[in-house]
Design a protein around this motif. Structure first.
Motif, PDB file in Angstrom:
ATOM      1  N   LEU A  42     -14.852  11.546  -7.187  1.00 38.93           N
ATOM      2  CA  LEU A  42     -15.839  11.037  -6.224  1.00 38.93           C
ATOM      3  C   LEU A  42     -16.778  12.128  -5.743  1.00 38.93           C
ATOM      4  O   LEU A  42     -17.132  12.173  -4.580  1.00 38.93           O
ATOM      5  CB  LEU A  42     -15.124  10.402  -5.027  1.00 38.93           C
ATOM      6  N   LEU A  92      -7.183   5.923  -6.716  1.00 37.05           N
ATOM      7  CA  LEU A  92      -6.881   5.926  -5.282  1.00 37.05           C
ATOM      8  C   LEU A  92      -5.383   5.711  -5.039  1.00 37.05           C
ATOM      9  O   LEU A  92      -4.767   6.399  -4.220  1.00 37.05           O
ATOM     10  CB  LEU A  92      -7.701   4.833  -4.587  1.00 37.05           C
ATOM     11  N   ASN A  93      -4.804   4.787  -5.756  1.00 36.07           N
ATOM     12  CA  ASN A  93      -3.366   4.536  -5.587  1.00 36.07           C
ATOM     13  C   ASN A  93      -2.533   5.741  -6.032  1.00 36.07           C
ATOM     14  O   ASN A  93      -1.534   6.071  -5.400  1.00 36.07           O
ATOM     15  CB  ASN A  93      -2.958   3.284  -6.366  1.00 36.07           C
ATOM     16  N   SER A 133       2.541   0.859  -3.953  1.00 31.49           N
ATOM     17  CA  SER A 133       1.626   0.603  -5.082  1.00 31.49           C
ATOM     18  C   SER A 133       2.351  -0.146  -6.203  1.00 31.49           C
ATOM     19  O   SER A 133       2.120   0.099  -7.385  1.00 31.49           O
ATOM     20  CB  SER A 133       1.029   1.912  -5.632  1.00 31.49           C
ATOM     21  N   LEU A 148      -8.913  13.374  -4.726  1.00 28.38           N
ATOM     22  CA  LEU A 148      -9.931  12.517  -5.341  1.00 28.38           C
ATOM     23  C   LEU A 148     -11.239  13.262  -5.600  1.00 28.38           C
ATOM     24  O   LEU A 148     -12.215  12.640  -6.055  1.00 28.38           O
ATOM     25  CB  LEU A 148     -10.203  11.309  -4.433  1.00 28.38           C
ATOM     26  N   ALA A 149     -11.249  14.539  -5.335  1.00 28.33           N
ATOM     27  CA  ALA A 149     -12.502  15.290  -5.419  1.00 28.33           C
ATOM     28  C   ALA A 149     -13.139  15.201  -6.807  1.00 28.33           C
ATOM     29  O   ALA A 149     -14.362  15.108  -6.934  1.00 28.33           O
ATOM     30  CB  ALA A 149     -12.255  16.743  -5.043  1.00 28.33           C
ATOM     31  N   LEU A 200      -5.989  13.526   0.659  1.00 29.38           N
ATOM     32  CA  LEU A 200      -6.552  12.467  -0.197  1.00 29.38           C
ATOM     33  C   LEU A 200      -7.905  12.890  -0.738  1.00 29.38           C
ATOM     34  O   LEU A 200      -8.207  12.702  -1.918  1.00 29.38           O
ATOM     35  CB  LEU A 200      -6.726  11.182   0.621  1.00 29.38           C
ATOM     36  N   GLN A 201      -8.711  13.476   0.112  1.00 31.13           N
ATOM     37  CA  GLN A 201     -10.038  13.917  -0.288  1.00 31.13           C
ATOM     38  C   GLN A 201      -9.935  14.969  -1.388  1.00 31.13           C
ATOM     39  O   GLN A 201     -10.686  14.942  -2.360  1.00 31.13           O
ATOM     40  CB  GLN A 201     -10.758  14.494   0.931  1.00 31.13           C
ATOM     41  N   HIS A 230       0.828  -1.209   0.000  1.00 30.69           N
ATOM     42  CA  HIS A 230       0.000   0.000   0.000  1.00 30.69           C
ATOM     43  C   HIS A 230       0.863   1.260   0.000  1.00 30.69           C
ATOM     44  O   HIS A 230       0.422   2.315  -0.440  1.00 30.69           O
ATOM     45  CB  HIS A 230      -0.943   0.006   1.214  1.00 30.69           C
ATOM     46  N   MET A 282      -2.804   8.268  -3.348  1.00 34.56           N
ATOM     47  CA  MET A 282      -1.978   7.859  -2.190  1.00 34.56           C
ATOM     48  C   MET A 282      -0.512   8.230  -2.410  1.00 34.56           C
ATOM     49  O   MET A 282       0.184   8.667  -1.492  1.00 34.56           O
ATOM     50  CB  MET A 282      -2.084   6.350  -1.969  1.00 34.56           C
ATOM     51  N   LEU A 303     -11.286   3.184 -10.023  1.00 35.24           N
ATOM     52  CA  LEU A 303     -11.219   3.710  -8.649  1.00 35.24           C
ATOM     53  C   LEU A 303      -9.910   3.284  -7.981  1.00 35.24           C
ATOM     54  O   LEU A 303      -9.249   4.077  -7.306  1.00 35.24           O
ATOM     55  CB  LEU A 303     -12.411   3.202  -7.841  1.00 35.24           C
ATOM     56  N   GLN A 304      -9.540   2.039  -8.222  1.00 33.82           N
ATOM     57  CA  GLN A 304      -8.294   1.519  -7.634  1.00 33.82           C
ATOM     58  C   GLN A 304      -7.102   2.338  -8.115  1.00 33.82           C
ATOM     59  O   GLN A 304      -6.234   2.731  -7.327  1.00 33.82           O
ATOM     60  CB  GLN A 304      -8.130   0.050  -8.032  1.00 33.82           C
ATOM     61  N   LEU A 321     -14.519  -0.292 -10.617  1.00 28.08           N
ATOM     62  CA  LEU A 321     -13.614  -0.582  -9.505  1.00 28.08           C
ATOM     63  C   LEU A 321     -12.142  -0.439  -9.882  1.00 28.08           C
ATOM     64  O   LEU A 321     -11.350   0.073  -9.095  1.00 28.08           O
ATOM     65  CB  LEU A 321     -13.878  -2.002  -8.985  1.00 28.08           C
TER      66      LEU A 321
END
Lengths: 157, 215
Positions: free
Chosen positions: B214, B156-157, B65, B210-211, B206-207, B62, B160, B152-153, B149
């Motif tokens: 999401l 997200l990575n 990645s 990713l805004a 992070l938020q 994690h 991160m 999204l993965q 998915l």
């Protein structure tokens, strides 16, 4: 997505996907045997510096103690190097007393066993930068046996 | 400056089934295995490796990645732990100790690898489609509801990887692996307040990253 900084619910849901990421099938079956093989190949030998680094990484307190000790040693050596040792001080004091203050430097310079008694070699061309030193006599550019020949001219010839 | 309530409110750890908190029996057993490993018993060390390999791999993966990097780092972590096992006195649990080695190794690796990022993501298992959190997330009527998915993965990575190593580590250990603040503090050698603060700012970042995906 809710952008309220205090509400991370949507982010928490999104992060759930990370828990579903899995390595290729069978990966963990071989991992421990790969590790054992690396250990048996001798990859477990540590040099002194690796052991030291390992100690620093795992125990920060040990790193601080080592740093303090190193700094203390350095400081002590710097302070100590400026002072003559007791034996040196006694020796110099004895010489000065026996020969008198004026003779001491000359005697010290005449001591052939003392490596510091020999005068430093200074090349002639270097000159002397000490303004208090006596003027240095430089060699003449003309040979000493040369002599001047007088000549005379008469006007009109 | 954020108040204590602001920092604490969003940090409620999600209830995860795979909480790696070592049970008392497991810890005792760890100590026995450690003592035997210190006496060059490779079988005992193999048991320790098998016990912790999945958790350590997940942490490192994690953070990076990248499966290949994670594989190298996990192996190096366990080899290094074996080398250093003689210096293990049992002041902390073996679990905290091995995590600490993995965390330090990974952070050092990431600092050296700075700006040379290459994603090599693991597959998402089939259970993900039934995860209530993910079902709710993907089925929400949002401007990007076509986000599947795997997208999204990847997003997200990538997000991160934009975090600093310490912020990423706190999110990994707490929000993904479910460790408590106290455990993270012990592993990362910092106090609980620092852990909470890092977690808050990491989530905020992070938020923000990713805004767009999401909303």
């Amino acid at each position: 997505m809710n952008t309220n900084p205090e509400n991370f619910e949507t982010l928490r849901k999104a992060l759930a996907i990370k828990r579903h990421e899995v390595p290729p099938p069978g990966y963990f079956n071989n991992l421990s045997s790969n590790i054992a093989a690396r250990i048996e190949r001798g990859e477990c030998e540590l040099t002194f510096w690796e052991r030291l680094h390992s100690s620093f990484t795992l125990r920060p307190a040990f790193a601080y103690a080592f740093a303090i000790a190193a700094f203390g040693t350095f400081t002590a050596s710097v302070l100590h190097s400026g002072k003559p040792t007791a034996a040196q001080a006694l020796h110099q004091e004895g010489l000065a007393t026996a020969l008198g203050p004026a003779a001491a430097p000359a005697d010290f310079a005449a001591d052939n066993d003392n490596p510091f008694s020999a005068p430093l070699h200074v090349p002639n061309w270097l000159g002397n930068t000490n303004p208090g030193a006596p003027p240095q006599v430089l060699p003449s550019l003309f040979a000493p046996q040369s002599h001047a020949v007088t000549v005379s001219y008469e006007y009109g010839n | 400056m954020h108040t204590k309530d602001q920092l604490e409110k969003p940090t409620a750890p999600p209830p995860l089934p795979e909480l790696p908190e070592a049970a008392e029996g497991e810890e005792t057993s760890d100590l026995i295995l450690v003592r035997r490993s210190q006496d060059q018993d490779m079988g005992a060390y193999d048991q320790l490796v098998r016990r912790y390999q999945e958790r350590i791999y997940a942490t490192v993966y994690h953070m990076t990645s990248n499966h290949e990097d994670a594989n190298d780092l996990v192996q190096e972590t366990f080899v290094k732990a074996y080398r250093a096992l003689k210096s293990f006195k049992g002041d902390s649990s073996f679990y905290t100790w091995i995590y600490r080695i993995a965390v330090n190794k990974t952070i050092n690796f990431l600092k050296q690898r700075k700006n040379r990022i290459h994603l090599s993501l693991d597959d998402v298992d089939f259970n993900a489609e039934n995860d209530p959190d993910l079902v709710a997330l993907v089925s929400e009527k949002t401007p990007r509801r076509d986000l599947n998915l795997s997208e999204l993965q990847e997003k997200l990575n990538s997000a991160m990887l934009k975090l600093s190593e310490h912020h990423r580590m706190v999110v990994t250990l707490h929000d993904i692996q479910g460790l408590s603040h106290e455990e993270i503090g012990a592993i990362m050698d910092c106090n609980v307040g620092t852990v909470r603060s890092r977690l808050f700012y990491a989530r905020q970042q992070l938020q923000a990253h990713l805004a767009d995906y999401l909303k």
